[in-house]
Design a protein around this motif. Structure first.
Motif, mmCIF file in Angstrom:
data_model
loop_
_atom_site.group_PDB
_atom_site.id
_atom_site.type_symbol
_atom_site.label_atom_id
_atom_site.label_comp_id
_atom_site.label_asym_id
_atom_site.label_seq_id
_atom_site.Cartn_x
_atom_site.Cartn_y
_atom_site.Cartn_z
ATOM 1 N N CYS A 119 -0.179 21.114 1.945
ATOM 2 C CA CYS A 119 -0.917 19.850 1.922
ATOM 3 C C CYS A 119 -0.404 18.960 0.792
ATOM 4 N N VAL A 120 -0.277 19.523 -0.413
ATOM 5 C CA VAL A 120 0.189 18.742 -1.568
ATOM 6 C C VAL A 120 1.631 18.281 -1.348
ATOM 7 N N ASP A 121 2.493 19.168 -0.849
ATOM 8 C CA ASP A 121 3.877 18.781 -0.563
ATOM 9 C C ASP A 121 3.914 17.678 0.492
ATOM 10 N N GLY A 122 3.029 17.770 1.487
ATOM 11 C CA GLY A 122 2.964 16.749 2.532
ATOM 12 C C GLY A 122 2.545 15.399 1.984
ATOM 13 N N ILE A 123 1.613 15.387 1.037
ATOM 14 C CA ILE A 123 1.201 14.127 0.405
ATOM 15 C C ILE A 123 2.397 13.495 -0.305
ATOM 16 N N LYS A 124 3.132 14.310 -1.076
ATOM 17 C CA LYS A 124 4.301 13.783 -1.793
ATOM 18 C C LYS A 124 5.348 13.237 -0.816
ATOM 19 N N ARG A 125 5.616 13.981 0.257
ATOM 20 C CA ARG A 125 6.596 13.521 1.247
ATOM 21 C C ARG A 125 6.138 12.232 1.918
ATOM 22 N N LEU A 126 4.857 12.141 2.241
ATOM 23 C CA LEU A 126 4.342 10.945 2.912
ATOM 24 C C LEU A 126 4.472 9.719 2.010
ATOM 25 N N VAL A 127 4.161 9.854 0.724
ATOM 26 C CA VAL A 127 4.299 8.725 -0.212
ATOM 27 C C VAL A 127 5.751 8.236 -0.216
ATOM 28 N N ASP A 128 6.702 9.166 -0.331
ATOM 29 C CA ASP A 128 8.125 8.787 -0.349
ATOM 30 C C ASP A 128 8.553 8.150 0.969
ATOM 31 N N GLN A 129 8.143 8.749 2.086
ATOM 32 C CA GLN A 129 8.560 8.226 3.386
ATOM 33 C C GLN A 129 7.966 6.861 3.670
ATOM 34 N N LEU A 130 6.727 6.621 3.229
ATOM 35 C CA LEU A 130 6.126 5.305 3.460
ATOM 36 C C LEU A 130 6.838 4.232 2.645
ATOM 37 N N LYS A 131 7.262 4.559 1.409
ATOM 38 C CA LYS A 131 8.036 3.593 0.615
ATOM 39 C C LYS A 131 9.319 3.238 1.349
ATOM 40 N N ASN A 132 10.029 4.261 1.827
ATOM 41 C CA ASN A 132 11.284 4.029 2.540
ATOM 42 C C ASN A 132 11.053 3.295 3.862
ATOM 43 N N TRP A 133 9.962 3.607 4.534
ATOM 44 C CA TRP A 133 9.684 2.984 5.815
ATOM 45 C C TRP A 133 9.421 1.487 5.654
ATOM 46 N N ASN A 134 8.721 1.116 4.601
ATOM 47 C CA ASN A 134 8.472 -0.304 4.378
ATOM 48 C C ASN A 134 9.776 -1.050 4.092
ATOM 49 N N VAL A 135 10.755 -0.398 3.446
ATOM 50 C CA VAL A 135 12.069 -1.014 3.237
ATOM 51 C C VAL A 135 12.748 -1.222 4.594
ATOM 52 N N VAL A 136 12.634 -0.233 5.485
ATOM 53 C CA VAL A 136 13.203 -0.363 6.834
ATOM 54 C C VAL A 136 12.572 -1.549 7.554
ATOM 55 N N LEU A 137 11.242 -1.648 7.474
ATOM 56 C CA LEU A 137 10.553 -2.750 8.169
ATOM 57 C C LEU A 137 10.976 -4.098 7.607
ATOM 58 N N GLU A 138 11.070 -4.180 6.268
ATOM 59 C CA GLU A 138 11.476 -5.451 5.653
ATOM 60 C C GLU A 138 12.888 -5.824 6.084
ATOM 61 N N GLY A 139 13.778 -4.831 6.222
ATOM 62 C CA GLY A 139 15.148 -5.084 6.674
ATOM 63 C C GLY A 139 15.203 -5.586 8.107
ATOM 64 N N ARG A 140 14.151 -5.357 8.836
ATOM 65 C CA ARG A 140 14.093 -5.830 10.224
ATOM 66 C C ARG A 140 13.153 -7.019 10.346
ATOM 67 N N ASN A 141 12.935 -7.681 9.211
ATOM 68 C CA ASN A 141 12.070 -8.861 9.150
ATOM 69 C C ASN A 141 10.669 -8.604 9.685
ATOM 70 N N SER A 142 10.185 -7.380 9.474
ATOM 71 C CA SER A 142 8.812 -7.060 9.837
ATOM 72 C C SER A 142 7.993 -6.928 8.554
ATOM 73 N N GLU A 143 6.736 -7.180 8.665
ATOM 74 C CA GLU A 143 5.858 -7.080 7.511
ATOM 75 C C GLU A 143 5.515 -5.620 7.233
ATOM 76 N N PRO A 144 5.551 -5.218 5.967
ATOM 77 C CA PRO A 144 5.099 -3.857 5.653
ATOM 78 C C PRO A 144 3.601 -3.735 5.950
ATOM 79 N N PHE A 145 3.159 -2.542 6.167
ATOM 80 C CA PHE A 145 1.757 -2.319 6.485
ATOM 81 C C PHE A 145 1.132 -1.438 5.413
#
Ligand SMILES: [Zn+2]
Length: 108
Positions: A67-93
């Motif tokens: 559970c704790v490892d999953g929280i850490k992974r999710l925080v990192d992946q959401l940061k990276n995902w918002n960069v992906v969205l911004e690169g595609r001219n989409s708004e981060p959520f």
């Protein structure tokens, strides 16, 4: 009129996992951002009451660690995902989790 208070947290707001001993009330807080090893929290370091494992019996330590490892992974992946969205001219959520109202919990 009916009102309802909703309490939300973002996953990056989760700072630490905290264990409070049911016997002696000792508290151990392990920061999520560090590589805390929950597999070592078998018992209370103060009074030796079982925490995440029963001597010679079952253990919930692996699930807590996942559970704790999953929280850490999710925080990192959401940061990276918002960069992906911004690169595609989409708004981060914003992803939030609804938790029980601390004020109503205090009354019960
Ligand atoms: Zn204790």
């Amino acid at each position: 009129m009916t009102t309802r208070k909703t309490t939300l947290i973002e996953v990056h707001d989760i700072l630490a996992a905290r264990v409070t001993c049911g016997r002696c009330k000792a508290v151990l807080s392990v920061p999520i951002s560090r590589d805390g090893r929950f597999s070592t929290l078998y018992s209370c370091p103060n009074c030796d009451a079982p925490w995440l494992s029963v001597p010679g019996g079952p253990s919930v330590a692996p699930e807590v660690q996942k559970c704790v490892d999953g929280i850490k992974r999710l925080v990192d992946q959401l940061k990276n995902w918002n960069v992906v969205l911004e690169g595609r001219n989409s708004e981060p959520f914003s992803l939030t989790f609804e938790i029980s109202d601390p004020a109503s919990d205090a009354k019960s």
